[in-house]
Motif scaffolding. Structure first.
Motif, PDB file in Angstrom:
ATOM      1  N   UNK A 172       0.835  -1.194   0.000  1.00 51.92           N
ATOM      2  CA  UNK A 172       0.000   0.000   0.000  1.00 51.92           C
ATOM      3  C   UNK A 172       0.876   1.251   0.000  1.00 51.92           C
ATOM      4  N   UNK A 173       0.691   2.120  -0.998  1.00 49.58           N
ATOM      5  CA  UNK A 173       1.477   3.336  -1.118  1.00 49.58           C
ATOM      6  C   UNK A 173       2.692   3.203  -2.014  1.00 49.58           C
ATOM      7  N   UNK A 174       2.944   2.012  -2.535  1.00 44.85           N
ATOM      8  CA  UNK A 174       4.094   1.791  -3.414  1.00 44.85           C
ATOM      9  C   UNK A 174       3.767   2.225  -4.842  1.00 44.85           C
ATOM     10  N   UNK A 175       4.764   2.716  -5.564  1.00 47.67           N
ATOM     11  CA  UNK A 175       4.619   3.096  -6.974  1.00 47.67           C
ATOM     12  C   UNK A 175       5.744   2.460  -7.767  1.00 47.67           C
ATOM     13  N   UNK A 176       5.421   2.106  -9.029  1.00 50.87           N
ATOM     14  CA  UNK A 176       6.430   1.382  -9.811  1.00 50.87           C
ATOM     15  C   UNK A 176       6.297   1.706 -11.294  1.00 50.87           C
ATOM     16  N   UNK A 199       9.769  13.327 -30.373  1.00 56.22           N
ATOM     17  CA  UNK A 199      10.551  12.488 -29.474  1.00 56.22           C
ATOM     18  C   UNK A 199       9.824  12.293 -28.148  1.00 56.22           C
ATOM     19  N   UNK A 200      10.037  11.159 -27.495  1.00 53.43           N
ATOM     20  CA  UNK A 200       9.425  10.944 -26.185  1.00 53.43           C
ATOM     21  C   UNK A 200      10.051  11.845 -25.118  1.00 53.43           C
ATOM     22  N   UNK A 201       9.272  12.188 -24.125  1.00 50.35           N
ATOM     23  CA  UNK A 201       9.785  12.942 -22.983  1.00 50.35           C
ATOM     24  C   UNK A 201      10.566  12.017 -22.062  1.00 50.35           C
ATOM     25  N   UNK A 202      10.030  10.811 -21.875  1.00 50.19           N
ATOM     26  CA  UNK A 202      10.665   9.771 -21.055  1.00 50.19           C
ATOM     27  C   UNK A 202      10.655   8.487 -21.869  1.00 50.19           C
ATOM     28  N   UNK A 203      11.763   7.729 -21.840  1.00 46.61           N
ATOM     29  CA  UNK A 203      11.832   6.496 -22.632  1.00 46.61           C
ATOM     30  C   UNK A 203      12.487   5.375 -21.822  1.00 46.61           C
ATOM     31  N   UNK A 204      11.763   4.263 -21.657  1.00 45.15           N
ATOM     32  CA  UNK A 204      12.322   3.065 -21.037  1.00 45.15           C
ATOM     33  C   UNK A 204      12.716   3.231 -19.587  1.00 45.15           C
ATOM     34  N   UNK A 205      11.981   4.008 -18.837  1.00 44.24           N
ATOM     35  CA  UNK A 205      12.371   4.308 -17.453  1.00 44.24           C
ATOM     36  C   UNK A 205      11.902   3.215 -16.502  1.00 44.24           C
ATOM     37  N   UNK A 206      12.793   2.795 -15.593  1.00 44.07           N
ATOM     38  CA  UNK A 206      12.482   1.853 -14.517  1.00 44.07           C
ATOM     39  C   UNK A 206      12.706   2.547 -13.178  1.00 44.07           C
ATOM     40  N   UNK A 207      11.706   2.483 -12.302  1.00 41.21           N
ATOM     41  CA  UNK A 207      11.814   3.154 -11.012  1.00 41.21           C
ATOM     42  C   UNK A 207      10.783   2.558 -10.059  1.00 41.21           C
ATOM     43  N   UNK A 208      11.207   2.255  -8.834  1.00 45.69           N
ATOM     44  CA  UNK A 208      10.285   1.808  -7.789  1.00 45.69           C
ATOM     45  C   UNK A 208      10.394   2.740  -6.598  1.00 45.69           C
ATOM     46  N   UNK A 209       9.244   3.189  -6.111  1.00 45.67           N
ATOM     47  CA  UNK A 209       9.165   4.031  -4.919  1.00 45.67           C
ATOM     48  C   UNK A 209       8.459   3.219  -3.849  1.00 45.67           C
ATOM     49  N   UNK A 210       9.179   2.915  -2.779  1.00 40.61           N
ATOM     50  CA  UNK A 210       8.654   2.047  -1.739  1.00 40.61           C
ATOM     51  C   UNK A 210       7.600   2.733  -0.886  1.00 40.61           C
ATOM     52  N   UNK A 211       6.752   1.913  -0.268  1.00 40.04           N
ATOM     53  CA  UNK A 211       5.711   2.433   0.624  1.00 40.04           C
ATOM     54  C   UNK A 211       6.351   3.203   1.777  1.00 40.04           C
ATOM     55  N   UNK A 212       5.843   4.405   2.019  1.00 44.02           N
ATOM     56  CA  UNK A 212       6.335   5.220   3.116  1.00 44.02           C
ATOM     57  C   UNK A 212       7.581   6.029   2.814  1.00 44.02           C
ATOM     58  N   UNK A 213       8.150   5.870   1.637  1.00 36.62           N
ATOM     59  CA  UNK A 213       9.336   6.654   1.276  1.00 36.62           C
ATOM     60  C   UNK A 213       8.969   8.115   1.013  1.00 36.62           C
ATOM     61  N   UNK A 214       9.911   8.981   1.283  1.00 27.96           N
ATOM     62  CA  UNK A 214       9.767  10.397   0.943  1.00 27.96           C
ATOM     63  C   UNK A 214      10.824  10.727  -0.102  1.00 27.96           C
ATOM     64  N   UNK A 215      10.355  10.983  -1.323  1.00 26.90           N
ATOM     65  CA  UNK A 215      11.242  11.106  -2.479  1.00 26.90           C
ATOM     66  C   UNK A 215      11.167  12.516  -3.057  1.00 26.90           C
ATOM     67  N   UNK A 216      12.335  13.099  -3.309  1.00 27.46           N
ATOM     68  CA  UNK A 216      12.428  14.367  -4.009  1.00 27.46           C
ATOM     69  C   UNK A 216      12.835  14.064  -5.444  1.00 27.46           C
TER      70      UNK A 216
END
Length: 463
Positions: free
Chosen positions: A3-7, A20-37
């Motif tokens: 719950x709260x995770x993004x991927x 052209x694409x703005x973003x291409x082939x991006x991989x990223x995981x944001x864990x639940x409860x993380x505070x990300x800048x």
């Protein structure tokens, strides 16, 4: 997923009409409860990632989508342009919109409304008209609407960019307090105030790739990424803009205001509200000078520019010359006005046509290609203005208002959403116009921009 995770997996996004694409082939995981800048240059795709998690890409926003963007739980999205989030004519109803649609009990809805408005420092009350708010106040209203939902994942796109330093600190504290153990993703350009409140920094390149991802300490100890305002970083030198691109075609004017007041009247089927937007303004702006109007959010800075430029009629007092009486073609030739909301000025369907539109209507030659190149927009000449990032739109609004070289230059928050390189271009244009004899006035919370002005007027007590 928790719950709260993004991927993101292989995520790619190309806006409609862009080559052209703005973003291409991006991989990223944001864990639940993380505070990300989440940071990077203007146009790097930061807002794109937030829109992807909200499910807006390919539906509300047209374009070609590839890969996946997933989130577990309820999310709240604060848009970069707060005006896009306002859905009700009154402040209380606007904040209540989300909780009402979630089917919450009435008492709980209004308790959350009052709590959220107080947390962001909006003290007007539930019945205040949303349209009577300044840009910075609209930003706080939109944030209150997000906080009222108490989502599992908070996605905030430049939540303090249009606020003065004191208000920004209060709003930032409210966000951190409301976030609790929820997941928080914040996009900002001026990052100093956020580094003590996040545990991870993700940096995007100008091409939409991840160039750095780690702790705050590893970010600060590593090499400074391009296009990022690092803590303590001095402002870059203004770009050297050729004089022929800014030399006024119309006569620069001295504009004087004497004891001016402006009362805004909002009428709806439910009633009328009068808002004192400005009172007691006595000021003068002159050729070959930059006058900066500063003050807290809601102090009336935007109204000052509008009344000086003949766009708003004063309720009392006098403006000399009274540009409000001038016919539109004459006013357009004399005054270039860059609004706080850049989308308010767009009239064409391509960036190139937008850059030429005013000059074409005035039958005046303009080197649109050179002007777009100055602001890093030449590669978007065939793109739709509404497919640009927020920072790119703000620069296009400046191009559209000033490419025809007016004698009076009025700029409302011109450096919001800019990275160091694009900031240098905006400030370089301002400095060159002033040196070429133009009358320049601006409303801003940017202390670095204010430092470049010869004349500084604080509008802290206008309301």
């Amino acid at each position: 997923m928790s719950l709260g995770e993004a991927r993101f997996r292989g995520f790619t996004w190309r806006p409609l009409g862009r080559r052209d694409p703005v973003v291409a082939g991006l991989d990223l995981t944001i864990g639940a409860g993380e505070r990300v800048l989440l940071i990077g240059p203007s146009g790097a795709g930061k807002s794109t990632l937030l829109h992807a998690l909200a499910g807006a890409l390919g539906t509300t926003i047209a374009g070609e989508l590839g890969g996946t963007a997933e989130v577990d739980g309820r999310l709240g999205l604060l848009l970069q342009n707060p005006a896009d989030a306002i859905v009700a004519e009154r402040v209380g109803r606007d904040v209540a919109f989300g909780p009402e649609n979630a089917g919450m009990p009435r008492d709980e809805i209004w308790s959350r409304v009052d709590e959220s408005l107080a947390s962001v420092g909006l003290a007007y009350g539930r019945e205040h008209f949303s349209s009577a708010l300044s840009g910075g106040e609209q930003q706080r209203l939109a944030l209150a609407g997000v906080l009222a939902m108490r989502p599992d994942l908070l996605l905030l796109d430049e939540p303090t960019s249009m606020l003065d330093a004191e208000t920004a600190t209060g709003v930032r504290d409210a966000i951190v307090s409301a976030a609790g153990d929820r997941t928080l993703v914040v996009v900002e350009h001026r990052i100093d105030g956020w580094l003590n409140h996040v545990d991870r920094v993700v940096v995007l390149s100008g091409g939409g790739n991840i160039v750095s991802d780690g702790s705050v300490r590893s970010f600060l100890d590593g090499p400074s990424p391009a296009g990022v305002w690092m803590p303590g970083m001095p402002p870059p030198s203004p770009l050297d803009v050729p004089a022929h691109l800014v030399r006024p075609e119309s006569e620069p004017l001295t504009i004087s205001a004497t004891d001016v007041a402006v009362e805004l009247v909002t009428r709806t089927l439910r009633g009328t509200q009068r808002t004192r937007a400005l009172s007691g303004l006595t000021a003068e702006v002159s050729p070959s000078m930059t006058t900066a109007f500063t003050g807290p959010s809601g102090a009336g800075k935007s109204t000052v520019l509008a009344v000086l430029g003949g766009l708003v009629k004063p309720s009392s007092g006098s403006i000399t010359p009274d540009l409000h009486r001038w016919r539109s073609p004459r006013l357009a030739a004399a005054v270039g006005w860059v609004p706080q909301n850049p989308e308010h000025g767009f009239l064409a369907t391509t960036v190139g046509d937008e850059a030429r539109r005013t000059a074409d209507r005035l039958h005046q030659p303009v080197d649109a290609g050179a002007v777009l190149e100055i602001f890093g927009l030449s590669r978007f000449a065939a793109a739709n203005p509404y497919r640009l990032s927020g920072g790119e739109q703000r620069r296009l609004a400046l191009v559209a208002a000033l490419a025809h070289r007016p004698g009076v230059v009025l700029l409302d928050e011109p450096t919001v959403g800019q990275d160091p390189g694009t900031w240098a271009a905006v400030v370089g244009w301002i400095a060159a116009a002033r040196s070429a004899g133009a009358t320049v006035a601006l409303a801003t919370h940017d202390d670095d921009l204010t430092a470049d002005a010869e004349h500084h007027m604080s509008q802290g007590v206008l309301r």
